[in-house]
Design a protein around this motif. Sequence first.
Motif, PDB file in Angstrom:
ATOM      1  N   GLU A   1      58.037  34.981  12.549  1.00  0.00           N
ATOM      2  CA  GLU A   1      59.198  35.514  13.211  1.00  0.00           C
ATOM      3  C   GLU A   1      59.778  34.464  14.521  1.00  0.00           C
ATOM      4  OE1 GLU A   1      61.164  37.445  11.763  1.00  0.00           O
ATOM      5  OE2 GLU A   1      59.696  37.733  10.235  1.00  0.00           O
ATOM      6  N   LYS A   2      59.013  33.327  15.082  1.00  0.00           N
ATOM      7  CA  LYS A   2      59.126  32.782  15.883  1.00  0.00           C
ATOM      8  C   LYS A   2      59.798  31.433  15.615  1.00  0.00           C
ATOM      9  CE  LYS A   2      56.053  34.310  19.413  1.00  0.00           C
ATOM     10  NZ  LYS A   2      55.180  34.178  20.703  1.00  0.00           N
ATOM     11  N   SER A   3      60.751  31.080  16.350  1.00  0.00           N
ATOM     12  CA  SER A   3      61.407  29.784  15.938  1.00  0.00           C
ATOM     13  C   SER A   3      60.976  28.621  17.063  1.00  0.00           C
ATOM     14  CB  SER A   3      63.156  29.907  16.128  1.00  0.00           C
ATOM     15  OG  SER A   3      63.487  30.254  17.658  1.00  0.00           O
ATOM     16  N   TYR A   4      60.821  27.476  16.353  1.00  0.00           N
ATOM     17  CA  TYR A   4      60.605  26.194  17.211  1.00  0.00           C
ATOM     18  C   TYR A   4      61.098  25.050  16.858  1.00  0.00           C
ATOM     19  CZ  TYR A   4      56.263  29.179  17.736  1.00  0.00           C
ATOM     20  OH  TYR A   4      55.355  30.162  17.903  1.00  0.00           O
ATOM     21  N   LEU A   5      61.223  23.952  17.769  1.00  0.00           N
ATOM     22  CA  LEU A   5      61.818  22.703  17.410  1.00  0.00           C
ATOM     23  C   LEU A   5      61.106  22.020  16.760  1.00  0.00           C
ATOM     24  CD1 LEU A   5      63.671  21.879  20.726  1.00  0.00           C
ATOM     25  CD2 LEU A   5      64.946  22.066  18.837  1.00  0.00           C
ATOM     26  N   TYR A   6      59.735  21.969  17.063  1.00  0.00           N
ATOM     27  CA  TYR A   6      58.773  21.078  16.265  1.00  0.00           C
ATOM     28  C   TYR A   6      57.943  21.906  15.423  1.00  0.00           C
ATOM     29  CZ  TYR A   6      59.392  17.867  20.304  1.00  0.00           C
ATOM     30  OH  TYR A   6      59.701  17.158  21.563  1.00  0.00           O
ATOM     31  N   HIS A   7      57.701  21.320  14.349  1.00  0.00           N
ATOM     32  CA  HIS A   7      56.625  21.986  13.441  1.00  0.00           C
ATOM     33  C   HIS A   7      55.591  20.955  13.005  1.00  0.00           C
ATOM     34  CE1 HIS A   7      59.867  25.173  13.218  1.00  0.00           C
ATOM     35  NE2 HIS A   7      58.776  25.839  12.954  1.00  0.00           N
ATOM     36  N   ARG A   8      54.595  21.176  12.748  1.00  0.00           N
ATOM     37  CA  ARG A   8      53.493  20.065  12.325  1.00  0.00           C
ATOM     38  C   ARG A   8      52.458  20.811  11.353  1.00  0.00           C
ATOM     39  NH1 ARG A   8      49.831  18.215  17.788  1.00  0.00           N
ATOM     40  NH2 ARG A   8      48.457  20.125  17.579  1.00  0.00           N
ATOM     41  N   LEU A   9      51.986  19.829  10.477  1.00  0.00           N
ATOM     42  CA  LEU A   9      50.643  20.088   9.784  1.00  0.00           C
ATOM     43  C   LEU A   9      49.562  19.293  10.439  1.00  0.00           C
ATOM     44  CD1 LEU A   9      49.267  20.647   7.101  1.00  0.00           C
ATOM     45  CD2 LEU A   9      49.934  18.315   6.459  1.00  0.00           C
ATOM     46  N   LEU A  10      48.680  20.231  11.002  1.00  0.00           N
ATOM     47  CA  LEU A  10      47.700  19.800  11.299  1.00  0.00           C
ATOM     48  C   LEU A  10      46.528  19.846  10.363  1.00  0.00           C
ATOM     49  CD1 LEU A  10      46.027  19.005  14.271  1.00  0.00           C
ATOM     50  CD2 LEU A  10      45.231  21.436  14.324  1.00  0.00           C
ATOM     51  N   VAL A  11      45.979  18.778  10.296  1.00  0.00           N
ATOM     52  CA  VAL A  11      44.872  18.602   9.079  1.00  0.00           C
ATOM     53  C   VAL A  11      43.490  18.561   9.794  1.00  0.00           C
ATOM     54  CG1 VAL A  11      43.686  17.025   7.185  1.00  0.00           C
ATOM     55  CG2 VAL A  11      46.253  16.977   7.834  1.00  0.00           C
ATOM     56  N   VAL A  12      42.787  19.905   9.596  1.00  0.00           N
ATOM     57  CA  VAL A  12      41.401  20.137  10.216  1.00  0.00           C
ATOM     58  C   VAL A  12      40.256  19.396   9.643  1.00  0.00           C
ATOM     59  CG1 VAL A  12      39.854  21.891  10.725  1.00  0.00           C
ATOM     60  CG2 VAL A  12      42.166  22.551  10.803  1.00  0.00           C
ATOM     61  N   ASP A  13      40.346  19.099   8.131  1.00  0.00           N
ATOM     62  CA  ASP A  13      39.534  18.600   7.540  1.00  0.00           C
ATOM     63  C   ASP A  13      40.332  18.242   6.034  1.00  0.00           C
ATOM     64  OD1 ASP A  13      38.822  20.780   6.029  1.00  0.00           O
ATOM     65  OD2 ASP A  13      36.988  21.085   6.819  1.00  0.00           O
ATOM     66  N   HIS A  14      39.391  17.145   5.402  1.00  0.00           N
ATOM     67  CA  HIS A  14      39.843  17.060   4.154  1.00  0.00           C
ATOM     68  C   HIS A  14      38.632  16.946   3.072  1.00  0.00           C
ATOM     69  CE1 HIS A  14      39.508  13.044   5.989  1.00  0.00           C
ATOM     70  NE2 HIS A  14      38.412  12.699   4.962  1.00  0.00           N
TER      71      HIS A  14
END
Length: 148
Positions: A114-127
Amino acid sequence: EEVLNVSVPKMTSNTAPSGVASASGTIVGSAYNVFDNNSSTYTQLVVGVNQWISYKSISKYIVKKVSITPYQATSVRVKNFKIQGSNDGSTWTDIYSGVCQANTNEQIFNFSNEKSYLYHRLLVVDHYGSISTESSMVTKLQFYGKQQ
């Protein structure tokens, strides 16, 4: 159920047509390649853990869904990841933690937020490969949300 709009436009560069795509570091491609809606382009992040791809929108969004299309090679596919939000680009809040399956299909993740943000990101923890010798590669990424 509410209808969610796509929050990232089809990007033609890291800053066009609007917003800013960025990454922690790339070996191949630019950050915007995951947002260009082209399945033959991709972004290859630098080797290591906690690499990321982000998008800064021109207005705040409440993101509740993400789609990730992994790259073809098994060893570089995203496995564990986090979706994070920020309003300043430096302090990040975890919105969702997930696990991609080891295939090349578009994978869709719905979550509560429910929180709005200007920035969004995909943080890759591992592959799925060796973190010390191989890097994560993503073909497509899209954040879905409603404008705040």
